[in-house]
Design a protein around this motif. Structure first.
Motif, mmCIF file in Angstrom:
data_model
loop_
_atom_site.group_PDB
_atom_site.id
_atom_site.type_symbol
_atom_site.label_atom_id
_atom_site.label_comp_id
_atom_site.label_asym_id
_atom_site.label_seq_id
_atom_site.Cartn_x
_atom_site.Cartn_y
_atom_site.Cartn_z
ATOM 1 N N LEU A 232 -31.650 8.780 -2.510
ATOM 2 C CA LEU A 232 -30.994 7.893 -3.468
ATOM 3 C C LEU A 232 -29.911 8.642 -4.240
ATOM 4 C CD1 LEU A 232 -31.031 5.010 -4.665
ATOM 5 C CD2 LEU A 232 -32.664 5.854 -6.371
ATOM 6 N N LEU A 233 -30.241 9.836 -4.686
ATOM 7 C CA LEU A 233 -29.290 10.653 -5.440
ATOM 8 C C LEU A 233 -28.065 10.978 -4.595
ATOM 9 C CD1 LEU A 233 -29.099 12.179 -8.223
ATOM 10 C CD2 LEU A 233 -30.008 14.174 -7.023
ATOM 11 N N GLY A 234 -28.291 11.234 -3.308
ATOM 12 C CA GLY A 234 -27.197 11.586 -2.411
ATOM 13 C C GLY A 234 -26.552 10.409 -1.722
ATOM 14 N N SER A 235 -26.929 9.187 -2.113
ATOM 15 C CA SER A 235 -26.375 7.969 -1.490
ATOM 16 C C SER A 235 -26.456 8.063 0.033
ATOM 17 C CB SER A 235 -24.923 7.737 -1.933
ATOM 18 O OG SER A 235 -24.851 7.592 -3.327
ATOM 19 N N TRP A 236 -27.671 8.317 0.534
ATOM 20 C CA TRP A 236 -27.878 8.486 1.968
ATOM 21 C C TRP A 236 -27.262 7.316 2.741
ATOM 22 C CZ3 TRP A 236 -28.927 12.204 5.208
ATOM 23 C CH2 TRP A 236 -29.312 11.889 6.505
ATOM 24 N N GLY A 237 -26.482 7.653 3.741
ATOM 25 C CA GLY A 237 -25.804 6.637 4.538
ATOM 26 C C GLY A 237 -24.398 6.348 4.073
ATOM 27 N N THR A 238 -24.041 6.842 2.883
ATOM 28 C CA THR A 238 -22.691 6.637 2.342
ATOM 29 C C THR A 238 -22.191 7.972 1.788
ATOM 30 O OG1 THR A 238 -23.340 4.390 1.702
ATOM 31 C CG2 THR A 238 -21.275 5.232 0.790
ATOM 32 N N PRO A 239 -21.603 8.813 2.628
ATOM 33 C CA PRO A 239 -21.144 10.131 2.157
ATOM 34 C C PRO A 239 -20.166 10.027 0.987
ATOM 35 C CG PRO A 239 -21.075 10.016 4.557
ATOM 36 C CD PRO A 239 -21.356 8.620 4.067
ATOM 37 N N SER A 240 -20.145 11.056 0.176
ATOM 38 C CA SER A 240 -19.314 11.074 -1.027
ATOM 39 C C SER A 240 -17.826 11.192 -0.713
ATOM 40 C CB SER A 240 -19.730 12.240 -1.929
ATOM 41 O OG SER A 240 -19.624 13.473 -1.229
ATOM 42 N N VAL A 241 -17.503 11.616 0.507
ATOM 43 C CA VAL A 241 -16.120 11.809 0.934
ATOM 44 C C VAL A 241 -15.918 11.061 2.244
ATOM 45 C CG1 VAL A 241 -14.426 13.524 1.719
ATOM 46 C CG2 VAL A 241 -15.922 14.046 -0.211
ATOM 47 N N ALA A 242 -14.775 10.406 2.380
ATOM 48 C CA ALA A 242 -14.487 9.676 3.620
ATOM 49 C C ALA A 242 -14.525 10.614 4.819
ATOM 50 C CB ALA A 242 -13.116 9.012 3.519
ATOM 51 N N ASN A 243 -15.103 10.144 5.903
ATOM 52 C CA ASN A 243 -15.200 10.881 7.170
ATOM 53 C C ASN A 243 -16.134 12.085 7.114
ATOM 54 O OD1 ASN A 243 -13.309 9.133 8.460
ATOM 55 N ND2 ASN A 243 -11.650 10.266 7.474
ATOM 56 N N ALA A 244 -16.895 12.223 6.040
ATOM 57 C CA ALA A 244 -17.901 13.285 5.984
ATOM 58 C C ALA A 244 -19.180 12.793 6.655
ATOM 59 C CB ALA A 244 -18.175 13.679 4.541
ATOM 60 N N SER A 245 -20.041 13.730 6.990
ATOM 61 C CA SER A 245 -21.344 13.422 7.575
ATOM 62 C C SER A 245 -22.431 13.945 6.660
ATOM 63 C CB SER A 245 -21.469 14.066 8.965
ATOM 64 O OG SER A 245 -20.487 13.545 9.841
ATOM 65 N N GLN A 246 -23.640 13.399 6.812
ATOM 66 C CA GLN A 246 -24.745 13.798 5.953
ATOM 67 C C GLN A 246 -25.908 14.359 6.759
ATOM 68 O OE1 GLN A 246 -25.317 9.995 3.843
ATOM 69 N NE2 GLN A 246 -24.740 11.077 1.972
ATOM 70 N N GLY A 247 -26.555 15.336 6.172
ATOM 71 C CA GLY A 247 -27.791 15.881 6.713
ATOM 72 C C GLY A 247 -28.804 15.951 5.601
ATOM 73 N N ILE A 248 -30.076 15.911 5.968
ATOM 74 C CA ILE A 248 -31.139 15.954 4.964
ATOM 75 C C ILE A 248 -32.203 16.943 5.405
ATOM 76 C CG2 ILE A 248 -32.462 14.053 5.995
ATOM 77 C CD1 ILE A 248 -32.985 13.078 3.054
#
Length: 199
Positions: free
Chosen positions: A41-57
């Motif tokens: 929730l804090l990291g807005s999983w599924g919606t990266p903070s920067v366009a075209n970025a990817s997320q890992g957990i």
């Protein structure tokens, strides 16, 4: 914490969201699952903070504490340079006696772990190390450091340790984001060198 990259790999092989895959294995551990969900929730999983970025957990349970981190990162398609934009971490260390100290330990641990995973390397030639000091040993610079947000989860559990819990999961979280961005699994450190050699 290689297990956290392996879990991510299993999730992708099963065509499952890495967060949901982990949650499905934590049905009997509400405390750990709650920390994982708070980090997402804090990291807005599924919606990266920067366009075209990817997320890992990634997740770590040790020293009587639990920490989960979401990493937002991107990879330059021309140079393969990795940029980490944001780290979002939730920690349950039991009753937080000194919350400012807990926050400082998480922030410092994330930077320390990120630097080690992304850049740091000792090389040898003719039985001697080539690096001798900070001028020839690459570490993460302040300008390269990402935004960091930390949530200390309210807990009435006994106080846990905070010494190194943030160090371990940041590398796998970044490696998982790199995989999502490039389709390549970096299995050696430092991640920046690994990626440049693979692509």
């Amino acid at each position: 914490k290689n297990a956290e990259s392996f879990i991510d790999e299993m999730a992708h092989m099963a065509n499952r969201d890495p967060l949901e895959f982990r949650r499905s294995m934590l049905t009997d551990n509400e405390r750990v699952r709650h920390v994982l969900e708070r980090a997402a929730l804090l990291g807005s999983w599924g919606t990266p903070s920067v366009a075209n970025a990817s997320q890992g957990i990634a997740l770590c349970e040790d020293y009587g504490s639990i920490l989960a981190v979401v990493c937002d990162a991107s990879v330059d398609p021309e140079t393969n340079a990795i940029t980490v934009h944001r780290l979002s971490a939730a920690v349950d260390c039991g009753l937080a006696i000194q919350p400012t100290g807990v926050r400082a330990q998480v922030e410092g641990g994330l930077i320390f772990g990120l630097s080690a995973a992304l850049l740091e390397e000792v090389t040898f030639e003719n039985g001697q190390t080539l690096e001798s000091n900070f001028y020839d040993y690459e570490v993460l610079l302040p300008a390269q450091s990402p935004d960091i947000v930390v949530e200390i989860v309210d807990s009435s559990e006994a106080p846990g340790g905070m010494g190194e819990i943030a160090v371990g999961p940041v590398g796998p979280a970044l490696a998982n984001a790199i995989f999502l961005a490039t389709g390549q699994r970096c299995r050696t450190l430092p991640l920046q060198r690994c990626l440049r050699e693979m692509i």
